[in-house]
Design a protein around this motif. Sequence first.
Motif, short mmCIF file in Angstrom:
data_model
loop_
_atom_site.label_atom_id
_atom_site.label_comp_id
_atom_site.label_asym_id
_atom_site.label_seq_id
_atom_site.Cartn_x
_atom_site.Cartn_y
_atom_site.Cartn_z
N GLN A 1 72.42 9.65 -15.28
CA GLN A 1 71.07 10.22 -15.24
C GLN A 1 70.59 10.48 -13.82
N VAL A 2 70.86 9.54 -12.92
CA VAL A 2 70.35 9.64 -11.56
C VAL A 2 70.94 10.85 -10.82
N LEU A 3 72.08 11.34 -11.26
CA LEU A 3 72.72 12.48 -10.61
C LEU A 3 72.35 13.82 -11.23
N LYS A 4 71.60 13.78 -12.32
CA LYS A 4 71.23 15.03 -12.99
C LYS A 4 70.07 15.71 -12.24
N ARG A 5 70.16 17.00 -12.18
CA ARG A 5 69.14 17.80 -11.52
C ARG A 5 67.76 17.54 -12.12
N GLY A 6 66.79 17.32 -11.27
CA GLY A 6 65.41 17.13 -11.72
C GLY A 6 65.07 15.73 -12.20
N ASN A 7 66.05 14.83 -12.22
CA ASN A 7 65.75 13.46 -12.66
C ASN A 7 64.87 12.76 -11.64
N ARG A 8 63.74 12.23 -12.09
CA ARG A 8 62.83 11.52 -11.20
C ARG A 8 62.47 10.13 -11.72
N LEU A 9 63.05 9.76 -12.84
CA LEU A 9 62.73 8.45 -13.40
C LEU A 9 63.18 7.33 -12.47
N SER A 10 62.34 6.31 -12.35
CA SER A 10 62.67 5.19 -11.47
C SER A 10 63.58 4.16 -12.16
N ILE A 11 63.72 4.27 -13.46
CA ILE A 11 64.61 3.39 -14.22
C ILE A 11 65.36 4.25 -15.23
N THR A 12 66.69 4.13 -15.21
CA THR A 12 67.49 4.87 -16.18
C THR A 12 68.60 3.98 -16.71
N PRO A 13 68.99 4.21 -17.95
CA PRO A 13 70.12 3.47 -18.51
C PRO A 13 71.42 3.88 -17.82
N VAL A 14 72.35 2.97 -17.76
CA VAL A 14 73.69 3.21 -17.24
C VAL A 14 74.64 2.81 -18.36
N SER A 15 75.62 3.66 -18.64
CA SER A 15 76.55 3.35 -19.73
C SER A 15 77.49 2.22 -19.30
N PRO A 16 78.03 1.49 -20.27
CA PRO A 16 79.01 0.44 -19.92
C PRO A 16 80.20 1.00 -19.15
N LEU A 17 80.64 2.21 -19.49
CA LEU A 17 81.76 2.84 -18.78
C LEU A 17 81.39 3.11 -17.32
N GLU A 18 80.18 3.65 -17.09
CA GLU A 18 79.72 3.90 -15.71
C GLU A 18 79.60 2.59 -14.94
N TRP A 19 79.01 1.58 -15.57
CA TRP A 19 78.85 0.27 -14.92
C TRP A 19 80.21 -0.31 -14.52
N ASP A 20 81.14 -0.32 -15.47
CA ASP A 20 82.46 -0.88 -15.20
C ASP A 20 83.17 -0.13 -14.07
N TYR A 21 83.07 1.18 -14.09
CA TYR A 21 83.72 1.97 -13.06
C TYR A 21 83.11 1.69 -11.68
N ILE A 22 81.80 1.71 -11.60
CA ILE A 22 81.13 1.48 -10.31
C ILE A 22 81.41 0.07 -9.80
N THR A 23 81.28 -0.92 -10.67
CA THR A 23 81.44 -2.31 -10.20
C THR A 23 82.89 -2.70 -9.95
N SER A 24 83.84 -2.03 -10.60
CA SER A 24 85.25 -2.41 -10.38
C SER A 24 85.97 -1.48 -9.40
N GLN A 25 85.54 -0.25 -9.30
CA GLN A 25 86.24 0.72 -8.44
C GLN A 25 85.53 1.05 -7.14
N LEU A 26 84.20 0.99 -7.13
CA LEU A 26 83.46 1.46 -5.96
C LEU A 26 82.80 0.37 -5.15
N CYS A 27 82.62 -0.79 -5.73
CA CYS A 27 81.93 -1.87 -5.01
C CYS A 27 82.91 -2.70 -4.20
#
Length: 152
Positions: A126-152
């Motif tokens: 959601q945070v990468l979508k054009r026009g998104n301005r929400l201060s809180i957005t859901p993150v999918s389990p797949l996105e979470w796992d990828y970010i926390t295991s591959q990018l952190c």
Amino acid sequence: MRYWLMKSEPDETSIDDLMAQPLRAFEWTGVRNYQARNFMRDDMQPGDGVLFWHSSCAEPGIAGLAVVASTAHADSSQFDPASLYFDAKSLPDAPRWQCVDVRFVRKIPLLTPALLRQHPLLEQMQVLKRGNRLSITPVSPLEWDYITSQLC
């Protein structure tokens, strides 16, 4: 368990502020968007994972990890006349704004939007979508796992 991306301006509350007091639960005040409020009020639970995003700054992006530390409760800033988030129409016995508390997990090297966009698995965040301005957005389990295991 659910996962969330929560935005904060670092001059108001940064990942460094949380890191300086790792046992403290920080009240996530000032959210004045009904959809974001509803995420906190209806969906967030203690133990949910949080991607802590620095926003409205020179270098926005995911700066750390946190955890939801409370169920929803009245946002104290709505009752404080000195607060930028004061809401004269909100009453203590019928608060309009809810929030949760979050607690520090760890600081990470900043993951900027440009860096996140380089990963096809994250293109639907959601945070990468054009026009998104929400201060809180859901993150999918797949996105979470990828970010926390591959990018952190």
